[in-house]
Design a protein around this motif. Structure first.
Motif, mmCIF file in Angstrom:
data_model
loop_
_atom_site.group_PDB
_atom_site.id
_atom_site.type_symbol
_atom_site.label_atom_id
_atom_site.label_comp_id
_atom_site.label_asym_id
_atom_site.label_seq_id
_atom_site.Cartn_x
_atom_site.Cartn_y
_atom_site.Cartn_z
ATOM 1 N N HIS B 94 9.243 8.286 -12.467
ATOM 2 C CA HIS B 94 9.511 9.342 -11.478
ATOM 3 C C HIS B 94 8.969 8.903 -10.118
ATOM 4 C CE1 HIS B 94 9.927 13.214 -9.620
ATOM 5 N NE2 HIS B 94 8.633 13.443 -9.578
ATOM 6 N N SER B 95 7.783 8.306 -10.139
ATOM 7 C CA SER B 95 7.187 7.815 -8.901
ATOM 8 C C SER B 95 8.063 6.727 -8.272
ATOM 9 C CB SER B 95 5.785 7.262 -9.193
ATOM 10 O OG SER B 95 4.991 7.283 -8.033
ATOM 11 N N MET B 96 8.527 5.818 -9.123
ATOM 12 C CA MET B 96 9.376 4.713 -8.646
ATOM 13 C C MET B 96 10.621 5.262 -7.950
ATOM 14 S SD MET B 96 9.146 1.388 -8.868
ATOM 15 C CE MET B 96 10.104 0.826 -7.483
ATOM 16 N N LYS B 97 11.221 6.275 -8.544
ATOM 17 C CA LYS B 97 12.435 6.848 -7.942
ATOM 18 C C LYS B 97 12.103 7.507 -6.603
ATOM 19 C CE LYS B 97 15.455 7.335 -11.899
ATOM 20 N NZ LYS B 97 14.634 7.127 -13.105
ATOM 21 N N LEU B 98 10.938 8.164 -6.543
ATOM 22 C CA LEU B 98 10.543 8.765 -5.266
ATOM 23 C C LEU B 98 10.285 7.679 -4.211
ATOM 24 C CD1 LEU B 98 8.157 11.625 -6.474
ATOM 25 C CD2 LEU B 98 10.429 11.885 -5.487
ATOM 26 N N TYR B 364 -7.387 1.773 -11.335
ATOM 27 C CA TYR B 364 -6.978 0.905 -10.224
ATOM 28 C C TYR B 364 -5.481 0.984 -10.017
ATOM 29 C CZ TYR B 364 -6.945 -1.579 -14.586
ATOM 30 O OH TYR B 364 -6.768 -1.883 -15.900
ATOM 31 N N GLY B 365 -4.848 2.113 -10.401
ATOM 32 C CA GLY B 365 -3.396 2.218 -10.296
ATOM 33 C C GLY B 365 -2.932 3.391 -9.474
ATOM 34 N N GLY B 366 -3.710 3.811 -8.517
ATOM 35 C CA GLY B 366 -3.380 5.031 -7.789
ATOM 36 C C GLY B 366 -2.270 4.873 -6.773
ATOM 37 N N PHE B 367 -2.159 3.692 -6.168
ATOM 38 C CA PHE B 367 -1.209 3.569 -5.047
ATOM 39 C C PHE B 367 0.230 3.792 -5.493
ATOM 40 C CE2 PHE B 367 1.564 0.987 -2.269
ATOM 41 C CZ PHE B 367 1.444 1.769 -1.143
ATOM 42 N N LYS B 368 0.634 3.107 -6.552
ATOM 43 C CA LYS B 368 2.012 3.233 -7.018
ATOM 44 C C LYS B 368 2.348 4.654 -7.429
ATOM 45 C CE LYS B 368 0.754 0.936 -10.828
ATOM 46 N NZ LYS B 368 -0.543 1.556 -11.215
ATOM 47 N N ALA B 369 1.292 5.405 -7.804
ATOM 48 C CA ALA B 369 1.498 6.774 -8.290
ATOM 49 C C ALA B 369 1.579 7.782 -7.144
ATOM 50 C CB ALA B 369 0.356 7.153 -9.232
ATOM 51 N N THR B 370 1.313 7.341 -5.914
ATOM 52 C CA THR B 370 1.161 8.291 -4.803
ATOM 53 C C THR B 370 2.266 9.347 -4.723
ATOM 54 O OG1 THR B 370 -0.026 6.584 -3.578
ATOM 55 C CG2 THR B 370 0.796 8.457 -2.301
ATOM 56 N N PRO B 371 3.561 8.976 -4.703
ATOM 57 C CA PRO B 371 4.584 10.033 -4.575
ATOM 58 C C PRO B 371 4.609 10.987 -5.772
ATOM 59 C CG PRO B 371 5.512 7.855 -4.116
ATOM 60 C CD PRO B 371 4.160 7.632 -4.718
ATOM 61 N N ALA B 372 4.560 10.438 -6.986
ATOM 62 C CA ALA B 372 4.650 11.315 -8.163
ATOM 63 C C ALA B 372 3.384 12.156 -8.303
ATOM 64 C CB ALA B 372 4.874 10.494 -9.424
ATOM 65 N N SER B 373 2.243 11.590 -7.959
ATOM 66 C CA SER B 373 1.003 12.360 -8.011
ATOM 67 C C SER B 373 1.087 13.545 -7.059
ATOM 68 C CB SER B 373 -0.180 11.460 -7.632
ATOM 69 O OG SER B 373 -1.341 12.216 -7.423
ATOM 70 N N GLY B 374 1.578 13.277 -5.842
ATOM 71 C CA GLY B 374 1.738 14.351 -4.870
ATOM 72 C C GLY B 374 2.717 15.402 -5.358
ATOM 73 N N ASP B 375 3.842 14.942 -5.914
ATOM 74 C CA ASP B 375 4.877 15.865 -6.380
ATOM 75 C C ASP B 375 4.368 16.693 -7.565
ATOM 76 O OD1 ASP B 375 7.334 17.108 -6.535
ATOM 77 O OD2 ASP B 375 8.198 15.576 -7.844
#
Lengths: 94, 416
Positions: B94-98, B364-375
């Motif tokens: 989901h994050s990747m798509k965002l 150590y994996g927060g950056f890639k998750a940024t959009p999905a975490s926010g969503d």
């Protein structure tokens, strides 16, 4: 970081393995009524302080003793190093 | 404000004096619907999605320092969705798509570059594990390709294929993965949130929470008390310190992860290459610097700097995998503080305190998750229900025995 081993003197931290919080030494009583809750706290929950921290290090590349190192997690400064067995013995006596 | 080639030329000719700040610097209001604690990537993304997707605009983002001063400005910019477990992979996809639509969504250039990530395999067991992981990725709708040694050689011929200890047998490739400019991600989200009416308040440290009868109704800050219907903590790296002010202990330890960049070189490495068996990952920035890192140092730290043994280890790994880089000179190295959770997976959940929400444990994996975490966090805050891809990121999963342990390392944070 240099860990001043009580028996061997100053040794490089790369000789050691870090386990975690020194409170892991005192395991909860498995027969306690709330043993499940106590073990959940013991196994998963951490104080994780920013500042002084007592932690277990294992001298794997050395004499294989367990140490309790008191270290500041903001500065990495080490203020005390004890043999874990001494601390455990004292706790048993008290 | 829109950027164009014309505006860049015009400003370039006039000493670049015409640029205006892209977000306001408002004073805090006495009350908001939602106060987000932490103006990092995840906090700003949460504010953006709250405002744009869920229509909640009476929101403040409180940041102790300046925007982007934490891990959003310290990471190695890698974006990927190559997880195994069903608690993780759909979320990261989901994050990747965002990510793929982020520049359009924000109208901001985050320099998203889908140059691919290649995980190298050095044994039969690792190849089989990658085959399984690749299948899990495909089932989540992501892309994955299992490469044999020849295909890897074709793609990155400069690797040391015949290392005696770690011969390269193949790899797992995700072509849609890549890198994004980390600071621009923070700035893009900040600008968007601000333009939707969110107050971004910098230099405002949360010193306590207003909690009465098990309900949180606001925060104490260095700039006064601010009331809120909901308080959303989002301060990975410092989660334990901040949540302790609400009287909570967390299944998290803070550890330091180091990163390195060399001087600028000619185009050398086409995508992201990871050497998991030896603890090294590397990519090349658009400026030419090789950006790389290894594993966490392994001891609790809030120092934002690490120690020599890991630096030596990472350099050795680099020499083992890419001996031709032996004469590249290091330009900078730095450290960031990671929220290492007890199973290596994050938490996005309500807390036992009514009105207090928690987002953290990103390891150590927060950056890639940024959009999905926010969503997902915005979804939780707006609807009080978890986002469909984040249902397993519960705070109580350790008590329930529902860990999401990608590596099977157990409750030992420095092994995840």
């Amino acid at each position: 970081m240099i860990i001043n081993h009580p028996l061997l003197g100053p040794r490089d931290a790369s000789e050691f393995v870090h386990l975690g919080d020194a409170t892991l030494l005192s395991r909860p009583d498995w027969q306690a009524v709330d043993a499940i809750a106590q073990f959940h706290e013991y196994l998963y929950q951490r104080d994780n302080p920013a500042g002084e921290y007592r932690e277990l290090w294992y001298h794997e590349q050395g004499d294989r003793s367990w140490l309790i190192v008191t270290r500041n997690t903001i500065t990495h400064e080490i203020s005390a190093v004890e043999l874990a067995r001494d601390v455990a013995r004292q706790e048993q006596l008290s | 404000m829109r950027y164009s080639a014309l505006s860049i030329i015009k400003n370039g000719l006039t000493g670049n004096k015409g640029w205006k700040p892209v977000w306001r610097e408002p004073d805090p209001k006495p009350k908001y619907d939602i106060v987000i604690v932490g103006g990092g990537g995840h906090g700003l993304a949460t504010a953006h999605y709250l405002a744009k997707k869920y229509g909640v605009t009476n929101v403040a983002v409180l940041e102790k320092g300046w925007l982007g001063s934490g891990n959003i400005g310290r990471n190695t910019t890698i974006v990927r969705s190559n997880y195994l477990l069903d608690g993780n992979q759909p979320f990261y996809e989901h994050s990747m798509k965002l990510w793929e639509g982020l520049e359009t969504d924000l109208n901001y250039n985050v320099m998203m570059s889908q140059r691919g990530i290649l995980n190298l395999a050095h044994s039969d067991a690792q190849r089989d594990a990658f085959a399984r992981r690749g299948n899990a990725m495909l089932m989540s709708g992501a892309d994955a390709e299992l490469l044999d040694a020849d295909a890897v050689r074709n793609m990155v011929p400069f690797l040391n294929f015949d290392n005696a200890r770690f011969p390269i047998q193949g790899g797992l490739l995700q072509r849609r993965a890549g890198t994004a400019r980390h600071d621009a991600v923070a700035w893009g989200y900040a600008r968007s949130a601000d333009s939707h009416g969110v107050d971004i308040i910098q230099n405002c440290e949360v010193t306590g929470f207003t909690i009465k009868d098990g309900k949180c109704s606001g925060v104490e800050t260095s700039r006064g008390t601010i009331s809120a219907n909901k308080v959303a903590v989002c301060v990975a790296g410092s989660s334990s310190v901040v949540m302790a002010r609400a009287g909570m202990r967390l299944p998290i330890e803070s550890h330091v992860l180091q990163a390195f960049v060399t001087e600028g070189l000619k185009p050398t490495i086409p995508g992201v290459v990871t050497f998991g068996a030896g603890h090294l990952y590397i990519s090349q920035s658009d400026k030419g610097g090789l950006v790389f890192g290894g594993d966490i140092d392994g001891y609790n730290s809030y120092a934002q700097r690490g120690n020599m043994p890991v630096i030596e280890h990472v350099a050795e790994d680099m020499m083992a995998l890419m001996p031709f880089l032996g004469r590249a000179r290091l330009l900078r190295m730095w450290g960031g503080v990671m929220d290492m959770s007890m199973d290596g997976s994050p938490i996005i959940d309500k807390t036992p305190i009514d009105g207090l929400y928690f987002n953290g444990g990103w390891c150590y994996g927060g950056f890639k998750a940024t959009p999905a975490s926010g969503d997902a966090y915005a979804h939780l805050l707006a609807t009080d229900r978890p986002h469909e891809t984040a249902t397993q990121y519960r705070l109580d999963r350790f008590a329930q025995g529902a860990m999401i342990d990608e590596k099977g390392a157990g409750s030992q944070p420095n092994l995840h």
